[in-house]
Every structure is written in structure tokens, then in C-alpha cells.
Scaffold this motif. Structure first.
Motif, mmCIF file in Angstrom:
data_model
loop_
_atom_site.group_PDB
_atom_site.id
_atom_site.type_symbol
_atom_site.label_atom_id
_atom_site.label_comp_id
_atom_site.label_asym_id
_atom_site.label_seq_id
_atom_site.Cartn_x
_atom_site.Cartn_y
_atom_site.Cartn_z
ATOM 1 N N GLY A 8 0.815 -1.200 0.000
ATOM 2 C CA GLY A 8 0.000 0.000 0.000
ATOM 3 C C GLY A 8 0.854 1.257 0.000
ATOM 4 O O GLY A 8 2.087 1.196 0.052
ATOM 5 N N LEU A 9 0.186 2.410 -0.033
ATOM 6 C CA LEU A 9 0.884 3.688 -0.146
ATOM 7 C C LEU A 9 1.827 3.921 1.032
ATOM 8 O O LEU A 9 2.984 4.304 0.841
ATOM 9 C CB LEU A 9 -0.136 4.834 -0.225
ATOM 10 C CG LEU A 9 0.442 6.252 -0.268
ATOM 11 C CD1 LEU A 9 1.337 6.420 -1.487
ATOM 12 C CD2 LEU A 9 -0.685 7.285 -0.263
ATOM 13 N N ARG A 10 1.342 3.691 2.253
ATOM 14 C CA ARG A 10 2.179 3.924 3.437
ATOM 15 C C ARG A 10 3.395 3.006 3.417
ATOM 16 O O ARG A 10 4.511 3.439 3.735
ATOM 17 C CB ARG A 10 1.359 3.690 4.702
ATOM 18 C CG ARG A 10 2.122 3.956 5.983
ATOM 19 C CD ARG A 10 1.243 3.800 7.199
ATOM 20 N NE ARG A 10 1.970 4.043 8.430
ATOM 21 C CZ ARG A 10 1.440 3.942 9.639
ATOM 22 N NH1 ARG A 10 0.154 3.613 9.773
ATOM 23 N NH2 ARG A 10 2.166 4.175 10.718
ATOM 24 N N GLU A 11 3.169 1.757 3.041
ATOM 25 C CA GLU A 11 4.266 0.802 2.997
ATOM 26 C C GLU A 11 5.274 1.188 1.915
ATOM 27 O O GLU A 11 6.486 1.025 2.097
ATOM 28 C CB GLU A 11 3.722 -0.601 2.734
ATOM 29 C CG GLU A 11 4.763 -1.707 2.840
ATOM 30 C CD GLU A 11 5.370 -1.826 4.223
ATOM 31 O OE1 GLU A 11 6.512 -2.305 4.316
ATOM 32 O OE2 GLU A 11 4.709 -1.439 5.210
ATOM 33 N N ARG A 12 4.789 1.705 0.794
ATOM 34 C CA ARG A 12 5.703 2.128 -0.272
ATOM 35 C C ARG A 12 6.574 3.298 0.181
ATOM 36 O O ARG A 12 7.758 3.380 -0.179
ATOM 37 C CB ARG A 12 4.922 2.501 -1.540
ATOM 38 C CG ARG A 12 4.262 1.311 -2.223
ATOM 39 C CD ARG A 12 3.942 1.618 -3.683
ATOM 40 N NE ARG A 12 3.028 2.733 -3.837
ATOM 41 C CZ ARG A 12 1.693 2.625 -3.804
ATOM 42 N NH1 ARG A 12 1.119 1.448 -3.588
ATOM 43 N NH2 ARG A 12 0.932 3.689 -3.986
#
Length: 213
Positions: A8-12
Motif C-alpha cells: 500500500g501507499l504507506r508501505e511504499r
């Protein structure tokens, strides 16, 4: 089948910070030496705090072996998932090639082949890192032997075959990696092809006569 899920965005965002720290660390190790490089210098190169570095890596050593840890974990999972009818060496062979196919793009983004090659040479030329590499290799071989013994229904303490098979397999990989690092073509595709070629030679090398005259 080895699968790579899209984060997801946060993980990226976290991965981008980790990757920036990883690249900065490796480039500094290569430029000024592993022992002479400090965590503060790595963090400063990415404009983050030392505390941020330790959120992603336990220390400098973990940064050096990070890409290797990713592939080792995927490889162990791939061996566990191989069909039970495959002979141990065939399961190991198929698993390592499967990991190369699935992770080539991901690992290539994490560490470009040229940088990966330079890090391999750094490890071999740095006594502390080479000692760690040997320890890690021994630990991986033991974990692999445990997986093979479990899938074959064997007692690892009483049957030497899992450790023997794994020792042969890992020996071939070490030879392959050394030849690849010294060759002219340092692409992942070249490494995969060389690995398959050498693994295919295991049976004839162990079971057949070599003399042709």
C-alpha cells in the motif's frame, strides 16, 4: 509458486526510505570501506536521523546482507511449496530458479546488478563480512536440511542425506556465484542461466565416469 504482492501507499513510502538508506549505506561502504563508515554518515546522506536508520536495520551488517536475506526467505518458502513427488535436489533446483524468475524484477529494483556485484566483492574482501557470510551460509544450509528432512519424512539427526544433498546444492551455488562475479555478463539472466547449467551437471558429475578416451 512464489508471488510478490504490491504494498500500500504507506508501505511504499517506508520502502522508499529503507531503499534510500540501503543504497546510501552500500555506496558509502564501497567508497570508503565498511569498517570506516558510520551509521551517522549513512543517516546524514539520506537526511534522516540515526534513530530512523535503526528502524529499518539493526546495524551496518544487516544493510550489507539485506538483499540476500530477502532472497533466502523467498527461497526457503519456495522449497517448502515444491510438490512432494520431486526428489530433493530437483525440488531445490526448481525452487531456486522459481525465486530468480519471481524476484528478479523486485531485487533488481532494490539493488541494480552492478551494485549487487560490487557488494559481493566487498564482502569477499572484508574479513568481518566474509566471516558473517560463512556463518549465514551455514545457517541457511541447516534450515534447508531441516525443510528437506521434513518434506521427506526423515529424522535429520539419524539420516545424513538431507544435509549431504543441501551441501552439494549450496556448493554448486557458491561456485556459480563466484564464476558469475568474475565474468563479463553480470546480468540476473546470466546468473540464472549459469545456475541452471551447473545444477544440471550435478547428476553426471557425481554418478558418471568423466573419461571419454
Amino acid at each position: 509458486m512464489v508471488t510478490v504482492s504490491r504494498p500500500g501507499l504507506r508501505e511504499r513510502k517506508k520502502q522508499r526510505t529503507r531503499d534510500a538508506l540501503l543504497h546510501a549505506a552500500l555506496e558509502l561502504f564501497l567508497a570508503q570501506g565498511y569498517e570506516r563508515t558510520t551509521v551517522d554518515e549513512i543517516a546524514e546522506a539520506v537526511d534522516v536521523s540515526q534513530r530512523t536508520f535503526f528502524r529499518y536495520f539493526a546495524g551496518k551488517e544487516e544493510a550489507v546482507f539485506f538483499a540476500q536475506s530477502v532472497t533466502e526467505a523467498q527461497f526457503l518458502d519456495a522449497v517448502r511449496q515444491r510438490p512432494s513427488h520431486e526428489a530433493p535436489l530437483e525440488a531445490l533446483r526448481q525452487a531456486v530458479l522459481e525465486v530468480w524468475d519471481a524476484l528478479g524484477e523486485v531485487v533488481g529494483q532494490l539493488l541494480p546488478p552492478e551494485l549487487h556485484l560490487r557488494v559481493c566483492r566487498l564482502i569477499e574482501s572484508t574479513p568481518a563480512l566474509l566471516a558473517t557470510q560463512l556463518r549465514r551460509s551455514a545457517e541457511l544450509e541447516e534450515r534447508l536440511a531441516e525443510v528437506i528432512a521434513e518434506r521427506e519424512g526423515l529424522d535429520l539427526d539419524k539420516d545424513p542425506r538431507p544435509r549431504v544433498a543441501v551441501a552439494v546444492f549450496c556448493g554448486v551455488l557458491r561456485v556459480t556465484k563466484r564464476l558469475w562475479s568474475c565474468g563479463d555478463d553480470n546480468s540476473p539472466a546470466s546468473m540464472r542461466e549459469l545456475t541452471a547449467c551447473h545444477l544440471d551437471a550435478v547428476g553426471p558429475a557425481l554418478a558418471q565416469k568423466w573419461r571419454t578416451g
